[in-house]
Write a protein that holds these residues in place. Structure first.
Motif, mmCIF file in Angstrom:
data_model
loop_
_atom_site.group_PDB
_atom_site.id
_atom_site.type_symbol
_atom_site.label_atom_id
_atom_site.label_comp_id
_atom_site.label_asym_id
_atom_site.label_seq_id
_atom_site.Cartn_x
_atom_site.Cartn_y
_atom_site.Cartn_z
ATOM 1 N N SER A 70 53.276 132.673 15.365
ATOM 2 C CA SER A 70 54.059 133.531 14.554
ATOM 3 C C SER A 70 54.571 132.852 13.448
ATOM 4 C CB SER A 70 54.694 134.338 15.113
ATOM 5 O OG SER A 70 55.979 133.657 15.645
ATOM 6 N N VAL A 71 54.697 132.120 13.030
ATOM 7 C CA VAL A 71 56.718 131.280 12.221
ATOM 8 C C VAL A 71 55.738 130.399 11.412
ATOM 9 C CG1 VAL A 71 57.960 129.536 11.814
ATOM 10 C CG2 VAL A 71 58.643 130.695 14.140
ATOM 11 N N ALA A 72 54.558 129.609 12.149
ATOM 12 C CA ALA A 72 53.329 129.507 10.994
ATOM 13 C C ALA A 72 52.377 129.996 10.216
ATOM 14 C CB ALA A 72 52.270 128.372 11.311
ATOM 15 N N GLU A 73 52.002 131.526 11.204
ATOM 16 C CA GLU A 73 51.688 132.207 10.294
ATOM 17 C C GLU A 73 52.325 133.141 9.294
ATOM 18 O OE1 GLU A 73 49.938 135.808 12.321
ATOM 19 O OE2 GLU A 73 48.529 134.012 13.729
ATOM 20 N N SER A 74 53.484 133.107 9.447
ATOM 21 C CA SER A 74 54.768 133.180 8.540
ATOM 22 C C SER A 74 54.194 132.988 7.051
ATOM 23 C CB SER A 74 55.979 134.318 9.043
ATOM 24 O OG SER A 74 57.435 134.235 7.986
ATOM 25 N N LEU A 75 54.912 131.387 7.446
ATOM 26 C CA LEU A 75 54.993 130.421 6.406
ATOM 27 C C LEU A 75 53.732 130.521 5.446
ATOM 28 C CD1 LEU A 75 56.446 127.566 8.114
ATOM 29 C CD2 LEU A 75 57.289 129.285 6.344
ATOM 30 N N GLU A 76 52.339 130.675 6.026
ATOM 31 C CA GLU A 76 51.331 130.774 5.344
ATOM 32 C C GLU A 76 51.336 132.333 4.367
ATOM 33 O OE1 GLU A 76 46.613 131.293 6.014
ATOM 34 O OE2 GLU A 76 47.846 132.426 7.568
ATOM 35 N N ASN A 77 51.634 133.242 5.010
ATOM 36 C CA ASN A 77 52.187 134.559 4.132
ATOM 37 C C ASN A 77 52.802 134.209 2.539
ATOM 38 O OD1 ASN A 77 50.461 135.989 5.690
ATOM 39 N ND2 ASN A 77 51.838 136.370 6.850
ATOM 40 N N ARG A 78 54.341 133.342 3.438
ATOM 41 C CA ARG A 78 54.739 133.253 2.051
ATOM 42 C C ARG A 78 54.711 131.557 1.025
ATOM 43 N NH1 ARG A 78 60.521 134.435 2.912
ATOM 44 N NH2 ARG A 78 60.652 135.119 5.067
ATOM 45 N N GLY A 79 53.094 131.643 1.110
ATOM 46 C CA GLY A 79 52.836 130.193 0.725
ATOM 47 C C GLY A 79 52.700 129.374 0.835
ATOM 48 N N LEU A 80 53.786 128.712 2.294
ATOM 49 C CA LEU A 80 54.197 127.166 2.684
ATOM 50 C C LEU A 80 53.309 126.539 3.070
ATOM 51 C CD1 LEU A 80 58.075 128.599 2.213
ATOM 52 C CD2 LEU A 80 57.227 127.300 0.476
ATOM 53 N N LEU A 81 52.219 127.042 3.760
ATOM 54 C CA LEU A 81 51.459 126.431 4.507
ATOM 55 C C LEU A 81 50.145 126.624 4.738
ATOM 56 C CD1 LEU A 81 52.698 124.903 7.831
ATOM 57 C CD2 LEU A 81 52.033 126.923 8.247
ATOM 58 N N GLU A 82 49.565 125.372 4.828
ATOM 59 C CA GLU A 82 48.249 125.605 4.728
ATOM 60 C C GLU A 82 47.294 125.995 6.290
ATOM 61 O OE1 GLU A 82 46.123 123.037 2.466
ATOM 62 O OE2 GLU A 82 46.904 124.041 0.868
ATOM 63 N N ILE A 83 46.524 126.911 7.102
ATOM 64 C CA ILE A 83 45.813 126.658 8.155
ATOM 65 C C ILE A 83 44.264 126.165 8.243
ATOM 66 C CG2 ILE A 83 45.089 127.549 10.299
ATOM 67 C CD1 ILE A 83 47.855 129.814 9.878
ATOM 68 N N GLN A 84 44.395 124.627 9.570
ATOM 69 C CA GLN A 84 43.228 124.057 9.574
ATOM 70 C C GLN A 84 42.571 124.746 10.732
ATOM 71 O OE1 GLN A 84 42.945 120.305 9.538
ATOM 72 N NE2 GLN A 84 40.518 120.426 9.502
ATOM 73 N N GLN A 85 41.336 125.708 10.184
ATOM 74 C CA GLN A 85 40.799 126.484 11.659
ATOM 75 C C GLN A 85 40.436 125.981 12.555
ATOM 76 O OE1 GLN A 85 41.464 129.518 12.607
ATOM 77 N NE2 GLN A 85 42.984 129.652 10.494
ATOM 78 N N SER A 86 40.535 124.830 13.730
ATOM 79 C CA SER A 86 40.465 123.698 13.981
ATOM 80 C C SER A 86 40.254 123.877 15.565
ATOM 81 C CB SER A 86 40.780 122.508 13.752
ATOM 82 O OG SER A 86 42.157 122.586 13.622
ATOM 83 N N ASN A 87 39.983 123.410 16.732
ATOM 84 C CA ASN A 87 40.548 123.697 17.794
ATOM 85 C C ASN A 87 41.226 122.163 18.611
ATOM 86 O OD1 ASN A 87 40.359 124.324 20.227
ATOM 87 N ND2 ASN A 87 38.812 124.093 20.741
ATOM 88 N N PRO A 88 42.128 122.356 18.109
ATOM 89 C CA PRO A 88 43.553 123.454 18.639
ATOM 90 C C PRO A 88 43.840 123.149 16.755
ATOM 91 C CG PRO A 88 44.753 121.290 19.209
ATOM 92 C CD PRO A 88 42.928 120.731 19.039
ATOM 93 N N ILE A 89 44.610 124.897 16.370
ATOM 94 C CA ILE A 89 44.145 124.749 14.840
ATOM 95 C C ILE A 89 45.494 124.445 14.489
ATOM 96 C CG2 ILE A 89 45.558 126.334 13.506
ATOM 97 C CD1 ILE A 89 44.730 128.097 15.461
ATOM 98 N N ARG A 90 45.659 123.593 12.801
ATOM 99 C CA ARG A 90 45.982 122.483 12.824
ATOM 100 C C ARG A 90 46.273 123.011 11.589
ATOM 101 N NH1 ARG A 90 45.635 117.224 14.655
ATOM 102 N NH2 ARG A 90 47.475 116.421 12.814
ATOM 103 N N TYR A 91 47.861 122.418 11.088
ATOM 104 C CA TYR A 91 48.735 123.360 9.835
ATOM 105 C C TYR A 91 49.459 121.682 9.176
ATOM 106 C CZ TYR A 91 49.263 126.544 13.697
ATOM 107 O OH TYR A 91 49.351 127.585 15.027
ATOM 108 N N ARG A 92 49.155 123.059 7.979
ATOM 109 C CA ARG A 92 49.627 121.700 6.823
ATOM 110 C C ARG A 92 50.536 122.145 5.584
ATOM 111 N NH1 ARG A 92 44.894 118.967 2.946
ATOM 112 N NH2 ARG A 92 45.401 121.112 2.065
ATOM 113 N N PRO A 93 51.511 121.978 5.289
ATOM 114 C CA PRO A 93 52.543 122.026 4.394
ATOM 115 C C PRO A 93 52.138 122.366 3.027
ATOM 116 C CG PRO A 93 53.729 120.235 4.986
ATOM 117 C CD PRO A 93 52.216 120.292 6.064
ATOM 118 N N VAL A 94 52.740 122.407 2.020
ATOM 119 C CA VAL A 94 51.915 122.810 0.853
ATOM 120 C C VAL A 94 53.035 121.433 0.424
ATOM 121 C CG1 VAL A 94 51.504 125.360 0.596
ATOM 122 C CG2 VAL A 94 53.539 124.193 -0.120
#
Length: 253
Positions: free
Chosen positions: A52-76
């Protein structure tokens, strides 16, 4: 300047991020990218909360989410994050001060609310009377029919103000009040006209410098309630009406 992670988290919080958002953002810059498990392993953010924190960061434009398995996150990038947070700060600043400015303009078109205050209980009325008397620079009119409404503090204040050159007039139909306060140097006393014989509700009247006044009544339970106003149009007009009547005019001896 040396800044540790705790300082950085605090700084991000002041920029509008939550503690968890700041920690996840910092952790991802440390990792480069990672899964929720990876992030949880280097922070105290529970793995179940990372999503949920990662989703919030994505909404703020500070994070990108890679739809993989498992999901990966990368900061801007840091530069992009700085720009994003700066623009958000500016938007919030403009929104906040735009509202304040609108309120200020709106209040400027409204009528001024006169300050008319109500005071209940003998002790509080005593304190307010002393406060008003203490502010006098030119004239004081003090009146009461009740000897118990002349406290030591009121007597002392009237005496001090008279000694300072303030014109002090005490109005009362009660001999004990006139005798007590009339004994003070510089204090004049007078008897106001009697309009009725059954006056058992009047309390005190205080007029100060044609700018402040207090009027009180005795309630059914023998407590006291007063209204007072200072430096207001209400006070000025009411004082003029009182002075124009015979309420504060002494009876000719």
């Amino acid at each position: 300047m040396s800044v540790d992670e705790s300082d950085a988290v605090d700084a991000f919080e002041r920029l509008g991020l939550t503690s968890y958002e700041a920690k996840v953002f910092i952790a991802l810059h440390r990792l480069g990218s990672g899964t929720a498990r990876d992030v949880a392993s280097v922070t105290d953010v529970p793995r179940s909360q990372v999503y949920s924190v990662a989703e919030s960061l994505e909404n703020r434009g500070l994070l990108e989410i890679q739809q993989s398995n498992p999901i990966r996150y990368r900061p801007v990038s840091i530069e992009e994050a700085q720009t994003t947070l700066k623009e958000r700060f500016e938007r919030e600043r403009e929104r906040a001060f735009e509202y304040v400015d609108a309120v200020k303009r709106e209040s400027a078109t409204e009528e001024t609310q006169e300050d008319i205050w109500t005071v209940r209980s003998r002790d509080r009325v005593d304190d307010r009377v002393v406060d008003l008397l203490s502010q006098a620079e030119e004239t004081i009119v003090f009146g009461t029919r009740l000897p118990s409404f002349v406290t030591d503090s009121i007597e002392r204040t009237l005496e001090e103000q008279a000694a300072a050159g303030v014109s002090v007039l005490v109005l009362s139909r009660t001999d004990a009040v006139r005798e007590r306060l009339g004994a003070l140097e510089g204090v004049e006393t007078a008897t106001p006209p009697a309009h009725r014989d059954d006056d058992d509700r009047s309390g005190r009247i205080v007029l100060v410098d044609d700018e402040s006044l207090l009027l009180s009544v005795v309630d059914d339970d023998l407590s006291e309630t007063a209204i007072w106003s200072a430096d207001s149009l209400f006070a000025s007009v009411l004082i003029q009406l009182i002075e124009a009547s015979d309420e504060v005019q002494p009876i000719a001896e």
